[in-house]
Design an enzyme around this catalytic site. Structure first.
Site, PDB file in Angstrom:
ATOM      1  N   ALA A  62       0.830  -1.208   0.000  1.00  0.00           N
ATOM      2  CA  ALA A  62       0.000   0.000   0.000  1.00  0.00           C
ATOM      3  C   ALA A  62       0.860   1.252   0.000  1.00  0.00           C
ATOM      4  CB  ALA A  62      -0.871   0.001   1.243  1.00  0.00           C
ATOM      5  N   GLY A 102       0.832  -5.496   1.513  1.00  0.00           N
ATOM      6  CA  GLY A 102      -0.414  -5.848   0.835  1.00  0.00           C
ATOM      7  C   GLY A 102      -0.151  -6.623  -0.450  1.00  0.00           C
ATOM      8  N   GLU A 105       0.222 -10.105   0.506  1.00  0.00           N
ATOM      9  CA  GLU A 105      -1.083 -10.625   0.968  1.00  0.00           C
ATOM     10  C   GLU A 105      -1.961 -10.994  -0.225  1.00  0.00           C
ATOM     11  OE1 GLU A 105      -1.555  -7.258   3.725  1.00  0.00           O
ATOM     12  OE2 GLU A 105      -2.084  -8.763   5.222  1.00  0.00           O
ATOM     13  N   GLU A 125       5.036  -4.541   7.382  1.00  0.00           N
ATOM     14  CA  GLU A 125       4.141  -3.602   8.072  1.00  0.00           C
ATOM     15  C   GLU A 125       4.633  -3.248   9.472  1.00  0.00           C
ATOM     16  OE1 GLU A 125       3.242  -6.082   6.175  1.00  0.00           O
ATOM     17  OE2 GLU A 125       1.402  -5.661   5.066  1.00  0.00           O
TER      18      GLU A 125
HETATM   19  C1  LIG Z   1      -5.259  -3.034   6.998  1.00  0.00           C
HETATM   20  C2  LIG Z   1      -4.073  -2.752   6.095  1.00  0.00           C
HETATM   21  C3  LIG Z   1      -3.538  -3.954   5.580  1.00  0.00           C
HETATM   22  C4  LIG Z   1      -3.008  -4.148   4.426  1.00  0.00           C
HETATM   23  C5  LIG Z   1      -2.755  -3.190   3.407  1.00  0.00           C
HETATM   24  C6  LIG Z   1      -1.389  -3.186   3.028  1.00  0.00           C
HETATM   25  C7  LIG Z   1      -0.432  -2.642   3.796  1.00  0.00           C
HETATM   26  C8  LIG Z   1       0.871  -2.411   3.226  1.00  0.00           C
HETATM   27  O1  LIG Z   1       1.178  -2.854   2.152  1.00  0.00           O
HETATM   28  S1  LIG Z   1       1.910  -1.433   4.113  1.00  0.00           S
HETATM   29  C9  LIG Z   1       3.259  -1.138   3.032  1.00  0.00           C
HETATM   30  C10 LIG Z   1       4.173  -2.279   3.019  1.00  0.00           C
HETATM   31  N1  LIG Z   1       5.282  -1.996   2.168  1.00  0.00           N
HETATM   32  C11 LIG Z   1       6.393  -1.448   2.583  1.00  0.00           C
HETATM   33  O2  LIG Z   1       6.561  -1.160   3.738  1.00  0.00           O
HETATM   34  C12 LIG Z   1       7.442  -1.225   1.541  1.00  0.00           C
HETATM   35  C13 LIG Z   1       8.192   0.035   1.800  1.00  0.00           C
HETATM   36  N2  LIG Z   1       9.146   0.302   0.749  1.00  0.00           N
HETATM   37  C14 LIG Z   1      10.359  -0.269   0.699  1.00  0.00           C
HETATM   38  O3  LIG Z   1      10.697  -1.124   1.464  1.00  0.00           O
HETATM   39  C15 LIG Z   1      11.277   0.218  -0.362  1.00  0.00           C
HETATM   40  O4  LIG Z   1      10.864   1.486  -0.768  1.00  0.00           O
HETATM   41  C16 LIG Z   1      11.336  -0.718  -1.582  1.00  0.00           C
HETATM   42  C17 LIG Z   1      12.022  -2.025  -1.192  1.00  0.00           C
HETATM   43  C18 LIG Z   1       9.974  -1.010  -2.124  1.00  0.00           C
HETATM   44  C19 LIG Z   1      12.169  -0.036  -2.715  1.00  0.00           C
HETATM   45  O5  LIG Z   1      13.410   0.355  -2.184  1.00  0.00           O
HETATM   46  P1  LIG Z   1      14.378   1.303  -3.053  1.00  0.00           P
HETATM   47  O6  LIG Z   1      14.521   0.757  -4.394  1.00  0.00           O
HETATM   48  O7  LIG Z   1      15.591   1.508  -2.220  1.00  0.00           O
HETATM   49  O8  LIG Z   1      13.595   2.671  -3.237  1.00  0.00           O
HETATM   50  P2  LIG Z   1      13.132   3.724  -2.149  1.00  0.00           P
HETATM   51  O9  LIG Z   1      12.964   3.099  -0.821  1.00  0.00           O
HETATM   52  O10 LIG Z   1      14.001   4.916  -2.224  1.00  0.00           O
HETATM   53  O11 LIG Z   1      11.660   4.088  -2.677  1.00  0.00           O
HETATM   54  C20 LIG Z   1      11.450   4.740  -3.950  1.00  0.00           C
HETATM   55  C21 LIG Z   1      10.312   5.735  -3.813  1.00  0.00           C
HETATM   56  O12 LIG Z   1       9.125   5.041  -3.492  1.00  0.00           O
HETATM   57  C22 LIG Z   1       8.559   5.555  -2.276  1.00  0.00           C
HETATM   58  N3  LIG Z   1       7.917   4.429  -1.593  1.00  0.00           N
HETATM   59  C23 LIG Z   1       8.427   3.211  -1.387  1.00  0.00           C
HETATM   60  N4  LIG Z   1       7.551   2.424  -0.780  1.00  0.00           N
HETATM   61  C24 LIG Z   1       6.428   3.175  -0.606  1.00  0.00           C
HETATM   62  C25 LIG Z   1       5.151   2.907  -0.069  1.00  0.00           C
HETATM   63  N5  LIG Z   1       4.817   1.699   0.410  1.00  0.00           N
HETATM   64  N6  LIG Z   1       4.270   3.909  -0.043  1.00  0.00           N
HETATM   65  C26 LIG Z   1       4.553   5.120  -0.554  1.00  0.00           C
HETATM   66  N7  LIG Z   1       5.746   5.433  -1.114  1.00  0.00           N
HETATM   67  C27 LIG Z   1       6.665   4.467  -1.137  1.00  0.00           C
HETATM   68  C28 LIG Z   1       9.733   6.107  -1.518  1.00  0.00           C
HETATM   69  O13 LIG Z   1       9.309   7.053  -0.576  1.00  0.00           O
HETATM   70  C29 LIG Z   1      10.527   6.711  -2.665  1.00  0.00           C
HETATM   71  O14 LIG Z   1       9.898   7.907  -3.022  1.00  0.00           O
HETATM   72  P3  LIG Z   1      10.743   9.227  -3.296  1.00  0.00           P
HETATM   73  O15 LIG Z   1      11.568   8.945  -4.489  1.00  0.00           O
HETATM   74  O16 LIG Z   1       9.714  10.278  -3.497  1.00  0.00           O
HETATM   75  O17 LIG Z   1      11.577   9.425  -2.078  1.00  0.00           O
END
Ligand SMILES: CC/C=C\C/C=C/C(=O)SCCNC(=O)CCNC(=O)[C@H](O)C(C)(C)COP(=O)(O)OP(=O)(O)OC[C@H]1O[C@@H](n2cnc3c(N)ncnc32)[C@H](O)[C@@H]1OP(=O)(O)O
Length: 726
Positions: A62, A102, A105, A125
């Protein structure tokens, strides 16, 4: 593609390569997924469904920004995962890139999972203060068993596809085209019963000693969490999977998710996630993008093979950067080489079975030398000799004469003046501070300090180096102690003053450890060695032979000073290394700190000598004086333009000083306490201790309160003067 298989393209939820804005919005993406599934179900010509991501990426889950709004994506995602699972047609996930949160999931709702060998999977998460709330805590244990699921869910770690295959998380891994492989599998399983593939119908695999296992696991999770709620609630959700039918487990998962969502900790962790990425986006005021250095071809030299040098060399080898390690004589070189080899062997063991191998026996990747002539060829030098200005200047003078014109000269220092070091060279624009944290191959933080003349491209190169070393580089200005240590000084100073006034080391440590620090200030000081600070204070003329005769015992330069740490050092109490410091240890080099009656007696004698009235100091005062003085210094740092924003300070504290992640960093914490309260408390303590300048509220803090407790993201707009360089 086979005509029988319907393909649902699952748009990556995050902006990997700046994905189009519309896909960032959760509900729209969910609707598209639901529509696709329903269409496939309704079409009799479709016999199977394959779900894949866009552009070779399955999904990172997400959009974290969406969690700040009360109507969350997860609430809607769970039913869609169930919808996938209940499909009468086989659904196969084709996992490329990452399947996180997600995203994973959704894959768990599918009947089969095919992954590319380079894909990574995880339920991270917990790292943003939440739990997998789309039924992941109920499906994963059913698929891979409780121990493995608990490990993934409570740590949030990403696992490589090879490990996922071993765990049974995926059915197949492929080196080539994942989508084609998934479609092949989908065609193969058409007509096979889907019941056994529906995870919600499967029982959780039994363990002979489930109860004992869970009890032990809970104790471990609690011990490591130190007030961080998410791991404990993740545990409870998985525990529910072992005790209740699927639907009830899902209900419990939702309840726990809501608790986390409203706890405040999730906001702190999500702030920390974006803060870390924000500090990486470093640019000049004109917005010039400077991150262009590719390190594959550079030759790096690390100078000095003491503890810091050993860790730095290990990190460089791990980052696959060719490195030459230089020492001044053979004895030190051989000692250093041995230690580096031990570290590298250990790292290689940890990486066994993974895709990357450590290439450290190849002299083209790592060599050890005492030959200064090798300096001619290197592109970047990291000097890591001990903290002595005269020595560093001598070395930098030499470097300036020998290194090729474009070589970048980095000094690893925790406090020394970068400009003074640069003044010993003929190229101050290429001199930069790189403050590594010990142990350098473990700690993620790298403070990057620019001097008056440091060029933007030198800063960009250092930032890229941090990235390649998988460290968090934070660019800061040059001042004594830079950001991290400068904020630490008043914190430690308050801790010692509290002892003078009536507290004990273990009481102060306890309060700060209860707050969430891994280790309190006195345990930390014993670990680091009290002699380090003693040497520095002697160098500053605060103690030792250079202290002017007739100086008052508890005053220096008109301010309150505590000689307690000096007195301990004079008695040979350097901390763990001598077996005695603020605590006693089982032996010299021992690690188990025990309160020391000698210290208690010594403190009361000290108070008698200096006629200090012993008073009871409560936990609130301990916490506030230590933390608010640190935060106050943070405001001064921001006002001086030493750092470009509060996020920088928070990232430094989260990654280098053990600040509890679930509290978001000191400046974020101040914003949650409320700036008016922080100011009022500082005013109160400052009035009680007028000879302690670090308790006097910073003008910037006062201004932020005066404008109405400005929110953190607006703080910097209230400063008229920004850093001269950034
Ligand atoms: C009831 C709710 C239940 C379920 C719903 C689902 C819940 C979820 O899914 S929670 C989210 C779970 N996911 C994460 O925590 C992933 C987080 N992201 C990462 O671990 C990393 O970003 C990555 C491994 C996906 C990529 O790493 P890398 O290649 O080193 O890039 P960056 O980390 O620099 O990210 C690039 C760019 O993307 C933005 N970003 C990354 N993940 C998210 C996200 N989940 N939501 C929003 N934005 C995200 C990050 O901020 C970077 O943006 P900028 O370039 O603007 O800085």
């Amino acid at each position: 593609m086979s005509q029988d298989t319907f393909c649902v393209v699952f748009h990556a939820q995050i902006p990997f390569d700046r994905i189009p804005h519309q896909f960032k919005s959760g509900p729209m993406f969910l609707q598209a997924l639901e529509d696709g599934l329903k269409k496939a179900d309704a079409d009799p010509s479709v016999k199977a469904v394959m779900i894949c991501g866009e552009n070779g990426k399955f999904s990172a889950g997400a959009d974290i920004r969406g969690f700040s709004s009360p109507k969350t994506l997860g609430v809607a995602l769970g039913p869609i995962v169930s919808l996938i699972e209940s499909s009468e047609k086989p659904v196969v996930a084709a996992i490329e890139g990452v399947a996180l949160g997600g995203g994973l999931e959704v894959a768990l709702g599918c009947h089969y999972r095919v992954a590319h060998a380079k894909a990574r999977m995880g339920l991270p998460e917990v790292t943003i203060g939440l739990l997998p709330g789309a039924e992941g805590t109920q499906r994963l244990p059913r698929l891979i068993g409780v121990p493995a699921a608990l490990d993934m869910i409570t740590t949030g770690k990403h696992i490589p596809a090879t490990e996922a295959l071993k765990l049974g998380l995926v059915d197949e891994i492929v080196e080539e085209n994942t989508i084609e492989a998934a479609i092949r599998l989908a065609n193969k399983v058409i007509g096979q019963p889907l019941g056994p593939r529906r995870l919600s119908l499967k029982p959780v695999p039994k363990l002979p000693n489930m109860e004992a296992f869970l009890q032990e696991a809970q104790v471990k999770v609690k011990r490591q969490a130190r007030g961080f709620l998410a791991p404990e609630l993740c545990f409870q959700a998985v525990q529910a999977a072992t005790q209740r039918p699927f639907a009830e487990g899902v209900r419990r998962e939702r309840e726990l998710f809501q608790v986390l969502l409203s706890s405040g900790q999730a906001q702190a962790l999500q702030y920390a996630f974006f803060a870390e990425r924000a500090v990486h986006r470093w640019a000049t005021p004109g917005g010039i993008n400077l991150l262009f250095i590719i390190f594959d071809s550079i030759l790096l030299l690390s100078l000095g093979l003491g503890t810091m040098g050993q860790g730095i060399v290990t990190s460089l080898v791990k980052a696959n950067i060719p490195v030459v390690a230089l020492e001044q004589n053979l004895e030190y070189l051989n000692k250093g080489r041995k230690a580096v080899m031990v570290l590298l062997e250990r790292e290689a063991k940890k990486m066994e079975g993974g895709a990357q191998k450590l290439d450290f026996h190849n002299p083209a990747r790592l060599q050890f030398t005492v030959d200064f002539n090798l300096l001619h060829d290197v592109d970047l030098v990291i000097e890591a000799v001990f903290e002595n200005m005269a020595l560093k200047k001598e070395i930098f003078h030499k470097l300036s004469n020998i290194c090729k014109p474009g070589a970048l000269l980095c000094t690893n220092t925790s406090a020394l003046d970068i400009d003074e070091i640069a003044s010993a060279t003929s190229r101050p624009q290429q001199v930069i501070g790189t403050h590594f944290f010990s142990p350098a191959h473990v700690m993620r933080l790298l403070e990057i300090i620019y001097g008056r003349h440091t060029s933007p491209s030198a800063i960009a190169t250092a930032m890229q180096l941090a990235k390649d070393m998988k460290k968090v580089g934070v660019v800061v200005g040059n001042c004594f102690g830079f950001v991290g240590n400068r904020m630490m000084f008043p914190y430690v100073e308050q801790a010692v003053f509290l002892l003078e006034e009536g507290s004990r080391p273990e009481a102060v440590d306890q309060v700060l450890e209860d707050f969430g620090f891994k280790i309190g200030p006195f345990r930390m000081s014993d670990l680091a060695g009290l002699d380090v600070g003693w040497r520095s204070r002697k160098g500053q003329g605060l103690t030792g032979p250079s202290l002017p005769a007739g100086s008052s015992a508890r005053q220096r330069r008109g301010q309150r000073y505590s000689p307690l740490p000096d007195l301990l050092c004079e008695r040979g109490r350097f901390g763990q290394k001598t077996g005695k410091g603020w605590y006693q240890y089982e032996r010299a080099g021992g690690r188990t700190a025990t309160p020391d009656p000698w210290i208690h007696g010594f403190l009361s004698q000290y108070r008698d000598t200096h006629r200090i009235e012993t008073r009871y100091i409560d936990q609130e005062e301990i916490l506030e004086r230590c933390l608010f003085s640190l935060i106050n210094e943070g405001f001064a740092i921001l006002a001086e333009g030493i750092a470009s924003g509060p996020e920088h300070l928070d990232v430094i504290y989260l990654n280098g000083y053990g600040w509890p992640k679930h509290r978001g960093g000191p400046m974020f914490y101040a914003s949650t306490v409320g700036l008016p309260r922080v100011l009022a408390k500082l005013q109160k303590y400052s009035e009680a201790h007028p000879d302690v300048p670090k308790l006097r509220p910073s003008a910037f803090l006062k201004k932020l309160v005066a404008v109405g407790n400005a929110p953190l993201k607006e703080w910097m707009s209230y400063l008229s003067r920004q850093s001269p360089k950034l």
